[in-house]
Scaffold this motif. Sequence first.
Motif, mmCIF file in Angstrom:
data_model
loop_
_atom_site.group_PDB
_atom_site.id
_atom_site.type_symbol
_atom_site.label_atom_id
_atom_site.label_comp_id
_atom_site.label_asym_id
_atom_site.label_seq_id
_atom_site.Cartn_x
_atom_site.Cartn_y
_atom_site.Cartn_z
ATOM 1 N N UNK A 1 0.807 -1.223 0.000
ATOM 2 C CA UNK A 1 0.000 0.000 0.000
ATOM 3 C C UNK A 1 0.842 1.276 0.000
ATOM 4 N N UNK A 2 2.138 1.131 0.203
ATOM 5 C CA UNK A 2 2.979 2.323 0.423
ATOM 6 C C UNK A 2 3.917 2.655 -0.728
ATOM 7 N N UNK A 3 4.331 1.667 -1.525
ATOM 8 C CA UNK A 3 5.385 1.932 -2.527
ATOM 9 C C UNK A 3 4.949 2.882 -3.632
ATOM 10 N N UNK A 4 3.647 2.914 -3.955
ATOM 11 C CA UNK A 4 3.197 3.798 -5.038
ATOM 12 C C UNK A 4 3.544 5.259 -4.740
ATOM 13 N N UNK A 5 3.469 5.631 -3.470
ATOM 14 C CA UNK A 5 3.719 7.017 -3.059
ATOM 15 C C UNK A 5 5.166 7.409 -3.369
ATOM 16 N N UNK A 6 6.095 6.507 -3.091
ATOM 17 C CA UNK A 6 7.508 6.780 -3.379
ATOM 18 C C UNK A 6 7.771 6.786 -4.878
ATOM 19 N N UNK A 7 7.149 5.871 -5.596
ATOM 20 C CA UNK A 7 7.351 5.803 -7.045
ATOM 21 C C UNK A 7 6.877 7.088 -7.722
ATOM 22 N N UNK A 8 5.833 7.716 -7.153
ATOM 23 C CA UNK A 8 5.287 8.945 -7.735
ATOM 24 C C UNK A 8 5.836 10.200 -7.077
ATOM 25 N N UNK A 9 6.657 10.049 -6.020
ATOM 26 C CA UNK A 9 7.262 11.207 -5.353
ATOM 27 C C UNK A 9 6.291 12.026 -4.522
ATOM 28 N N UNK A 10 5.172 11.418 -4.107
ATOM 29 C CA UNK A 10 4.103 12.144 -3.415
ATOM 30 C C UNK A 10 4.257 12.092 -1.894
ATOM 31 N N UNK A 11 3.544 12.962 -1.162
ATOM 32 C CA UNK A 11 3.537 12.853 0.297
ATOM 33 C C UNK A 11 2.487 11.848 0.765
ATOM 34 N N UNK A 12 2.781 11.151 1.859
ATOM 35 C CA UNK A 12 1.832 10.201 2.445
ATOM 36 C C UNK A 12 1.984 10.181 3.951
ATOM 37 N N UNK A 13 0.860 10.118 4.672
ATOM 38 C CA UNK A 13 0.895 10.094 6.132
ATOM 39 C C UNK A 13 0.154 8.863 6.638
ATOM 40 N N UNK A 14 0.687 8.218 7.662
ATOM 41 C CA UNK A 14 0.016 7.101 8.327
ATOM 42 C C UNK A 14 -0.456 7.581 9.694
ATOM 43 N N UNK A 15 -1.740 7.362 9.966
ATOM 44 C CA UNK A 15 -2.348 7.813 11.218
ATOM 45 C C UNK A 15 -3.026 6.624 11.889
ATOM 46 N N UNK A 16 -2.817 6.416 13.200
ATOM 47 C CA UNK A 16 -3.518 5.322 13.882
ATOM 48 C C UNK A 16 -5.026 5.534 13.805
#
Length: 494
Positions: free
Chosen positions: A434-449
């Motif tokens: 669920x997380x690698x797409x964000x790095x591949x596209x250079x985008x910001x992503x936040x994980x929140x409990x």
Amino acid sequence: MTDLTRLSLKALRDGIAAKEFTALEATDSYISAIEAGNDKLNAYVAVTADQAREMAKASDAKIASGDNGMLEGVPLGIKDLFATKGVHTQAASHILDGFKPEYESTVTEHLWADGAVMLGKLNMDEFAMGSSNETSYYGPVVNPWRGEGGNKDLVPGGSSGGSAAAVSAWLCAGATATDTGGSIRQPAAFTGTVGIKPTYGRCSRWGTVAFASSLDQAGPIARTVEDTALMLQSMAGFDPKDSTSVDMAVPDFATAVERGVKGMTIGVPAEYRMDGMPDEIEKLWSQGLEWLKAEGATVKDISLPHTKYALPAYYIVAPAEASSNLARYDGVKYGLRVSGKDITDMYELTRAEGFGREVKRRVMIGTYVLSAGYYDAYYVRAQKVRTLIKRDFEDAFNAGVDAILTPATPSAAFGIADQELHADPVKMYLNDIFTVTVNMAGLPGIAVPAGKDGQGLPLGLQLIGKPFDEETLFAAGRVIEKSAALDLAPAKWW
């Protein structure tokens, strides 16, 4: 006095500024907590107690003169990937034995300029390669969380497992981390903490040990959305020493936290509904959408059709760049050196002994896909796929979506030395699905409990934003944090 280690980063900073307690008292509280618990958690690989106390005293002197920095007196843990002048910096690898740089990373330089205090260096997967913090030369980090009624040791996620575990277990007020394919967001989700991977170029990579240069990005892990916003504000900024650093003003992230989501459109990608996804993850995702709708957001179904190619493409691009970056470790100028009959033999013996199994695996994959005859078939094709993944996100954002909500991980934390995952590296790699797409596209992503599983272990949701729009992620993340209203204190056993 209140246990200072249980205060949020903001509350601690404000208490120090108001002279309710001193920076030295706060630092001493954290050092005591580290001394009491680190043997069991293995979160720190080096503790800089004397240096921390000196930095705290300097902060108290600045506060007395009214010269407060944004993080004045706040004790932080630093991932072992960031160069810290004169202090252990080994990327949790044997090959960098004894390395203490003569320079400071730009990210830590920013933190010290704002008055933060360094407690020590945090454990991690070797060279940031791993999803469980079990590849470290210094041994695995143990998650402070345990399943209800159980005493099984669980992983904290990787590669920033030491950072996430230290924050979750009250061994620092916040921590630096890095994210190449999910290494901030997955550990945050596994430990009930908040972690943001900023837009590529928002934080300087200078002085940070490289894994995959086109994917690596520094970011913070802390206990609340507001705490991560404060840390990122300090860490970010243009750096002429890093050619990928973007020359943009750093917004006041902290003021965006309470902005709310009224009028926002939240995208829900159909491709993230994977076969075999646990019901509790699906329910949590739906619950997150309901929380955002209740606060005035609109939910919109979207398609990111190339998502299914992201993980295989990532595991071509990242090892290829790692193979290139890690070629500099040869035993000649610094770190481990194993003597051989000639220089080639010395290179081979040093690398054989210095690199761990997972690092060797990825270097070999990377060398293979870059080799003559395979470069076009693998690496060039993976980069083309990467462009398509980026375009999928651009299409969604151009269609009026402000942020995208997805699960952060396919499960809660799993056991250390899980036989099924260790027998098949691909199953371990699927933790990043669920997380690698964000790095591949250079985008910001936040994980929140956002919830807990049937065993009472934390589960997180991920928000993905437009380039350089971390403010929207902080605002939406805060809505989820408030709506979930979770008790995120692991039952203390360490």
